[in-house]
Design a protein around this motif. Sequence first.
Motif, short mmCIF file in Angstrom:
data_model
loop_
_atom_site.label_atom_id
_atom_site.label_comp_id
_atom_site.label_asym_id
_atom_site.label_seq_id
_atom_site.Cartn_x
_atom_site.Cartn_y
_atom_site.Cartn_z
N LYS A 175 0.88 -1.29 0.02
CA LYS A 175 -0.12 -0.10 -0.02
C LYS A 175 0.83 1.39 -0.01
CE LYS A 175 -0.60 -0.04 4.88
NZ LYS A 175 -1.81 -0.09 6.11
N TYR A 176 2.05 0.97 0.44
CA TYR A 176 2.93 2.23 0.19
C TYR A 176 3.68 2.69 -0.90
CZ TYR A 176 2.55 1.41 5.44
OH TYR A 176 2.22 1.06 6.54
N GLU A 177 3.03 1.83 -2.00
CA GLU A 177 3.60 1.96 -3.24
C GLU A 177 2.96 2.90 -4.13
OE1 GLU A 177 6.81 0.72 -4.37
OE2 GLU A 177 6.95 0.73 -2.20
N GLN A 336 12.26 -4.59 0.21
CA GLN A 336 11.78 -4.63 1.73
C GLN A 336 12.28 -3.76 2.60
OE1 GLN A 336 9.38 -7.01 2.64
NE2 GLN A 336 9.14 -5.62 4.36
N GLU A 337 13.42 -3.17 2.49
CA GLU A 337 14.10 -1.91 3.25
C GLU A 337 13.45 -0.57 3.22
OE1 GLU A 337 18.36 0.36 4.17
OE2 GLU A 337 18.22 -1.54 2.57
N ILE A 338 12.88 -0.32 1.99
CA ILE A 338 11.78 0.82 1.66
C ILE A 338 10.66 0.67 2.46
CG2 ILE A 338 10.94 2.42 -0.10
CD1 ILE A 338 13.33 1.69 -1.84
N ILE A 339 10.09 -0.47 2.40
CA ILE A 339 8.88 -0.67 2.83
C ILE A 339 8.80 -0.67 4.27
CG2 ILE A 339 7.02 -2.48 3.05
CD1 ILE A 339 7.50 -3.13 0.21
N ILE A 343 6.88 1.73 7.04
CA ILE A 343 5.98 1.27 7.88
C ILE A 343 6.57 1.90 9.29
CG2 ILE A 343 5.51 -0.64 9.30
CD1 ILE A 343 5.68 -2.41 6.81
N ALA A 344 7.76 1.87 9.18
CA ALA A 344 8.37 2.59 10.72
C ALA A 344 7.88 4.28 10.79
CB ALA A 344 9.62 2.57 10.95
N ALA A 345 7.99 4.97 9.53
CA ALA A 345 7.42 6.36 9.58
C ALA A 345 6.04 6.45 9.76
CB ALA A 345 7.82 6.85 8.20
N LYS A 350 1.58 8.16 13.69
CA LYS A 350 0.45 7.66 14.16
C LYS A 350 0.51 7.63 15.82
CE LYS A 350 -1.53 4.74 10.41
NZ LYS A 350 -1.47 3.20 10.14
N LEU A 351 1.67 7.36 16.19
CA LEU A 351 1.89 7.43 17.70
C LEU A 351 1.88 8.69 18.03
CD1 LEU A 351 4.72 4.41 18.17
CD2 LEU A 351 2.52 4.46 19.38
N ALA A 352 2.55 9.58 17.34
CA ALA A 352 2.67 10.89 17.73
C ALA A 352 1.49 11.62 17.65
CB ALA A 352 3.73 11.77 16.68
#
Length: 359
Positions: A175-177, A336-339, A343-345, A350-352
């Motif tokens: 979905k990030y693509e 995968q590294e970009i994905i 995901i982390a960002a 969302k946490l912020a």
Amino acid sequence: MFDKLEDLLIHLEEILNMLNEPSVINDPPRFQKLMKEQSDLQPIADTYREYKKCQETIEDSLSMLEGESDEEMREMLKEELSEARKQVGELEQKLKVLLLPKDPNDDKNVIVEIRAGAGGDEAALFAAEIYRMYVKFAEKNRWKVEVMNVDEIGIGGMKEVNFMISGQGAYSKLKYESGVHRVQRVPETESGGRIHTSTCTVAVMPEVEDVDVVIDEKDIRIDVMRASGNGGQCVNTTDSAVRLTHYPTGIVVYSQTEKSQLQNKAKAFALLRAKLYDIEQQKAHDAEAELRRSQIGTGDRSEKIRTYNFPQGRVTDHRINLTLYKLDKILDGDIQEIIDACIAADQAAKLAKMNENEA
């Protein structure tokens, strides 16, 4: 948060007990639903139990320190206390991430649409490379790829390609693509050696069921015709291609990859449902503009998300300011590294937002 986690442990225990009941075992749909729920809750429960264990270690270490006079023993207890406190902080952060609302589409298969943008034949060649990148990424994840429709040009490029990727968690990663992908390189047809910029757009949509999107038959025109372009025996000799026109939205979809008209019709309807569902999602995102801006991967389709620079061998994701100097590997499906970074960002944003609301 911790009251919610205690309730979660009780609920998980109830699910595990139900899964052993004969009435549930003999009811496959219910059994499957409970298994899915157990699978979703188990990682949270395991992390919370680990968190509680670390808290107990902290309490025990503090209690023992009060009555301990031996200096060497005190140092050991302090070290154990420090390590447990560090783990508690990390586990608390992990629990917050695990408790974030889950995208209901994350476990779904995806339908991907790639279209050549600015740049003529060079853009079509780039679109074909991006398609192959996703096919190779799918292969690495042991996912199935099924082409729904493709509009090729003679030199190996693609003006447009629609395909389905089936596999566990496909949407949660891909979905990030969605967005505009840009390439900077010297085209083979360029005699002056000048760097050209071309683009293609990628739309990633979750596969949706009939119940998710209801299509009124009166709103559809179905045309059948002979398939065009390259095809095997029978593909170009029978009226197997199907074109659907959706009057309310003006969307036109086409499927011609199968020999059977019924199979092409099924693929065309799957693509249409995904597009209509995507329109509804975009409307919801537009209505929550602030939320959309705070998240990765749910932005405007016109947003330039990534640049592939051939002269320098680098790929830059503009949303998260990530640059990797391994262009060949990325185009070979190693994304995968970009994905993971996206995901982390996304989770951090969302946490912020969650912490801001709590404050």
